[in-house]
Scaffold this motif. Structure first.
Motif, PDB file in Angstrom:
ATOM      1  N   GLU A 130       0.348  12.246 -12.744  1.00  0.00           N
ATOM      2  CA  GLU A 130       0.977  11.789 -11.503  1.00  0.00           C
ATOM      3  C   GLU A 130       0.918  10.268 -11.413  1.00  0.00           C
ATOM      4  N   PHE A 131      -0.235   9.702 -11.761  1.00  0.00           N
ATOM      5  CA  PHE A 131      -0.340   8.241 -11.749  1.00  0.00           C
ATOM      6  C   PHE A 131       0.611   7.616 -12.751  1.00  0.00           C
ATOM      7  N   LEU A 132       0.701   8.186 -13.939  1.00  0.00           N
ATOM      8  CA  LEU A 132       1.560   7.605 -14.983  1.00  0.00           C
ATOM      9  C   LEU A 132       3.033   7.569 -14.560  1.00  0.00           C
ATOM     10  N   LYS A 133       3.419   8.462 -13.674  1.00  0.00           N
ATOM     11  CA  LYS A 133       4.789   8.425 -13.151  1.00  0.00           C
ATOM     12  C   LYS A 133       5.037   7.136 -12.368  1.00  0.00           C
ATOM     13  N   ALA A 134       3.971   6.577 -11.805  1.00  0.00           N
ATOM     14  CA  ALA A 134       4.094   5.324 -11.043  1.00  0.00           C
ATOM     15  C   ALA A 134       4.309   4.126 -11.957  1.00  0.00           C
ATOM     16  N   LEU A 135       4.219   4.327 -13.270  1.00  0.00           N
ATOM     17  CA  LEU A 135       4.453   3.254 -14.235  1.00  0.00           C
ATOM     18  C   LEU A 135       5.886   3.258 -14.767  1.00  0.00           C
ATOM     19  N   GLU A 136       6.712   4.172 -14.226  1.00  0.00           N
ATOM     20  CA  GLU A 136       8.137   4.161 -14.583  1.00  0.00           C
ATOM     21  C   GLU A 136       8.754   2.893 -13.996  1.00  0.00           C
ATOM     22  N   GLY A 137       9.253   2.021 -14.862  1.00  0.00           N
ATOM     23  CA  GLY A 137       9.670   0.707 -14.414  1.00  0.00           C
ATOM     24  C   GLY A 137      11.114   0.609 -13.974  1.00  0.00           C
ATOM     25  N   GLN A 160      -0.495   9.849  -6.466  1.00  0.00           N
ATOM     26  CA  GLN A 160      -0.530   8.791  -7.472  1.00  0.00           C
ATOM     27  C   GLN A 160      -1.778   7.928  -7.324  1.00  0.00           C
ATOM     28  N   LYS A 161      -2.188   7.692  -6.086  1.00  0.00           N
ATOM     29  CA  LYS A 161      -3.438   6.954  -5.855  1.00  0.00           C
ATOM     30  C   LYS A 161      -4.628   7.751  -6.375  1.00  0.00           C
ATOM     31  N   ASP A 162      -4.624   9.059  -6.107  1.00  0.00           N
ATOM     32  CA  ASP A 162      -5.693   9.906  -6.634  1.00  0.00           C
ATOM     33  C   ASP A 162      -5.672   9.888  -8.158  1.00  0.00           C
ATOM     34  N   GLY A 163      -4.464   9.873  -8.731  1.00  0.00           N
ATOM     35  CA  GLY A 163      -4.330   9.828 -10.181  1.00  0.00           C
ATOM     36  C   GLY A 163      -4.855   8.534 -10.771  1.00  0.00           C
ATOM     37  N   LEU A 164      -4.633   7.439 -10.052  1.00  0.00           N
ATOM     38  CA  LEU A 164      -5.168   6.150 -10.496  1.00  0.00           C
ATOM     39  C   LEU A 164      -6.698   6.188 -10.507  1.00  0.00           C
ATOM     40  N   LYS A 165      -7.285   6.789  -9.475  1.00  0.00           N
ATOM     41  CA  LYS A 165      -8.744   6.928  -9.428  1.00  0.00           C
ATOM     42  C   LYS A 165      -9.242   7.744 -10.621  1.00  0.00           C
ATOM     43  N   THR A 166      -8.564   8.855 -10.887  1.00  0.00           N
ATOM     44  CA  THR A 166      -8.957   9.714 -12.017  1.00  0.00           C
ATOM     45  C   THR A 166      -8.817   8.969 -13.329  1.00  0.00           C
ATOM     46  N   PHE A 167      -7.717   8.242 -13.485  1.00  0.00           N
ATOM     47  CA  PHE A 167      -7.443   7.447 -14.686  1.00  0.00           C
ATOM     48  C   PHE A 167      -8.594   6.485 -14.973  1.00  0.00           C
ATOM     49  N   ILE A 168      -9.102   5.857 -13.917  1.00  0.00           N
ATOM     50  CA  ILE A 168     -10.194   4.901 -14.056  1.00  0.00           C
ATOM     51  C   ILE A 168     -11.521   5.619 -14.305  1.00  0.00           C
ATOM     52  N   GLN A 169     -11.790   6.662 -13.510  1.00  0.00           N
ATOM     53  CA  GLN A 169     -13.069   7.354 -13.588  1.00  0.00           C
ATOM     54  C   GLN A 169     -13.278   8.056 -14.921  1.00  0.00           C
ATOM     55  N   VAL A 170     -12.218   8.638 -15.467  1.00  0.00           N
ATOM     56  CA  VAL A 170     -12.318   9.341 -16.750  1.00  0.00           C
ATOM     57  C   VAL A 170     -12.567   8.363 -17.894  1.00  0.00           C
ATOM     58  N   GLY A 171     -12.021   7.139 -17.747  1.00  0.00           N
ATOM     59  CA  GLY A 171     -12.232   6.127 -18.772  1.00  0.00           C
ATOM     60  C   GLY A 171     -10.989   5.676 -19.506  1.00  0.00           C
ATOM     61  N   CYS A 172      -9.824   6.143 -19.068  1.00  0.00           N
ATOM     62  CA  CYS A 172      -8.566   5.771 -19.738  1.00  0.00           C
ATOM     63  C   CYS A 172      -8.356   4.260 -19.756  1.00  0.00           C
ATOM     64  N   ALA A 173      -8.796   3.599 -18.684  1.00  0.00           N
ATOM     65  CA  ALA A 173      -8.581   2.156 -18.554  1.00  0.00           C
ATOM     66  C   ALA A 173      -9.446   1.336 -19.501  1.00  0.00           C
ATOM     67  N   ASN A 209       0.808  -1.220   0.000  1.00  0.00           N
ATOM     68  CA  ASN A 209       0.000   0.000   0.000  1.00  0.00           C
ATOM     69  C   ASN A 209       0.841   1.269   0.000  1.00  0.00           C
ATOM     70  N   GLN A 210       2.097   1.176   0.435  1.00  0.00           N
ATOM     71  CA  GLN A 210       2.955   2.354   0.515  1.00  0.00           C
ATOM     72  C   GLN A 210       3.696   2.625  -0.799  1.00  0.00           C
ATOM     73  N   ALA A 211       3.505   1.787  -1.792  1.00  0.00           N
ATOM     74  CA  ALA A 211       4.274   1.920  -3.034  1.00  0.00           C
ATOM     75  C   ALA A 211       3.885   3.158  -3.836  1.00  0.00           C
ATOM     76  N   LEU A 212       2.635   3.595  -3.702  1.00  0.00           N
ATOM     77  CA  LEU A 212       2.173   4.790  -4.405  1.00  0.00           C
ATOM     78  C   LEU A 212       1.980   5.939  -3.429  1.00  0.00           C
ATOM     79  N   SER A 213       2.270   7.141  -3.902  1.00  0.00           N
ATOM     80  CA  SER A 213       2.000   8.331  -3.096  1.00  0.00           C
ATOM     81  C   SER A 213       0.497   8.617  -3.118  1.00  0.00           C
ATOM     82  N   THR A 214       0.065   9.503  -2.251  1.00  0.00           N
ATOM     83  CA  THR A 214      -1.349   9.886  -2.216  1.00  0.00           C
ATOM     84  C   THR A 214      -1.783  10.473  -3.551  1.00  0.00           C
TER      85      THR A 214
END
Length: 337
Positions: free
Chosen positions: A307-314, A208-221, A201-206
């Motif tokens: 911000e979420f997409l930064k969490a996909l830097e591998g 980035q988590k908000d960004g993941l929610k936005t990513f899903i809610q907007v429809g990107c996924a 749960n600590q792997a993403l910042s707050t």
């Protein structure tokens, strides 16, 4: 009381994490497996991956002698020192030829998770895809005979093929490109997003988590999903016309379908879109919202998604540049024409 509050906050955090993770899974997002055994089930082809094959494939990937000019390697357009691409709008190949369709070089990192290869999805897997650029006139411009003659003229390569495949191996063009494709299958870059989806749960910042929610809610996924966070085929220009559609002549496959690019390491693979005409990630997010989702992505939403997409830097492996074996008098000479 303090212990009770701390315990309550911890439980709330876990519940929220579980909720967001479940939301991501329901949206079709999936992590790179945490264990090697599970990962191998995803990436291992019938041509079983071994250390010997991978090392040989890496050398061939970096070897410019496979090209007609002796100057261009797979790594020229898919540079493993950065995002696995070349950082320019359209690929440049033999005799400094710009891709005639003005197509941008996709990243090779995590390409193993694509359903199909090439922008028009004409290739079913990496081993088949590796055959294309080597033979394409505007790219490496080589023939099958040139490639097999080059490799078999070098005793060290012949020995490595025997070590990897057995002493009776037939070193054909297809065997060579299969080995390159096999190496490319290993170019997987797990990220903070994967750690989060796999239970940290600590792997993403707050943010980035908000960004993941936005990513899903907007429809990107709806398009960018699966382990690759992309890699399937979809129609472009669903709700509008891409503003640089007139650059190049690419229209996708026979049904107008275009490969959805992976969003893994997207912060390192500018410029964006099939013709590389969008320079920044924020502009790409807004444009995708307009033409694919029919939505006006606000600045706040775009910043959140970024911000979420930064969490996909591998995390890339510490790759050592291979030392290539010496040519012989029988090795085909470079041809710049």
């Amino acid at each position: 009381m303090k212990k009770f509050i701390s315990l309550t906050l911890a439980c709330t955090s876990l519940i929220m994490a579980s909720s967001l993770t479940k939301e991501a899974v329901n949206a079709g997002l999936a992590p790179i497996p945490a264990t090697k055994s599970a990962l191998m089930k995803l990436i291992d082809p019938q041509n079983i991956i071994t250390d010997a094959k991978v090392e040989l494939g890496k050398k061939l990937y970096f070897d410019p002698r496979l090209s007609k000019s002796g100057f261009i390697s797979c790594n020229s357009c898919h540079n493993l020192s950065e995002g696995g691409d070349d950082g320019i709008e359209a690929a440049v190949g033999h005799k400094w030829t710009v891709n005639p369709h003005h197509l941008n070089s996709p990243t090779v990192f995590n390409a193993v998770f694509n359903d199909k290869q090439f922008w028009d999805g004409r290739s079913p897997h990496l081993e088949d895809q590796a055959q294309g650029p080597i033979q394409a006139g505007p790219e490496m411009a080589a023939t099958k005979e040139h490639v097999s003659s080059t490799v078999t003229s070098i005793p060290a390569y012949v020995d490595e093929f025997k070590n990897a495949y057995g002493k009776n191996v037939n070193i054909t063009f297809e065997k060579i490109t299969d080995t390159i494709g096999l190496f490319e299958r290993t170019l997987v870059t797990p990220s903070a997003f994967d750690d989060y989806m796999n239970g940290n749960n600590q792997a993403l910042s707050t943010k980035q988590k908000d960004g993941l929610k936005t990513f899903i809610q907007v429809g990107c996924a709806s398009c960018h999903n699966g382990v690759g966070i992309g890699g399937s085929m979809n129609v472009i220009n669903l709700f509008g016309t891409y503003k640089y559609m007139d650059v190049g002549d690419f229209k996708g496959d026979a049904n107008g379908m275009v490969k959805v690019p992976t969003l893994r390491n997207i912060t390192q693979t500018a410029p964006y879109f099939h013709n590389g005409k969008v320079a920044t990630l924020k502009e790409a997010i807004v444009e995708m919202g307009r033409i694919q989702l029919g939505k006006n992505i606000t600045d706040t939403q775009a910043d959140s998604i970024e911000e979420f997409l930064k969490a996909l830097e591998g995390k890339k492996s510490n790759m050592v540049l291979p030392l290539l074996p010496a040519s012989t008098e029988n090795t085909p000479k470079p041809d710049l024409n």
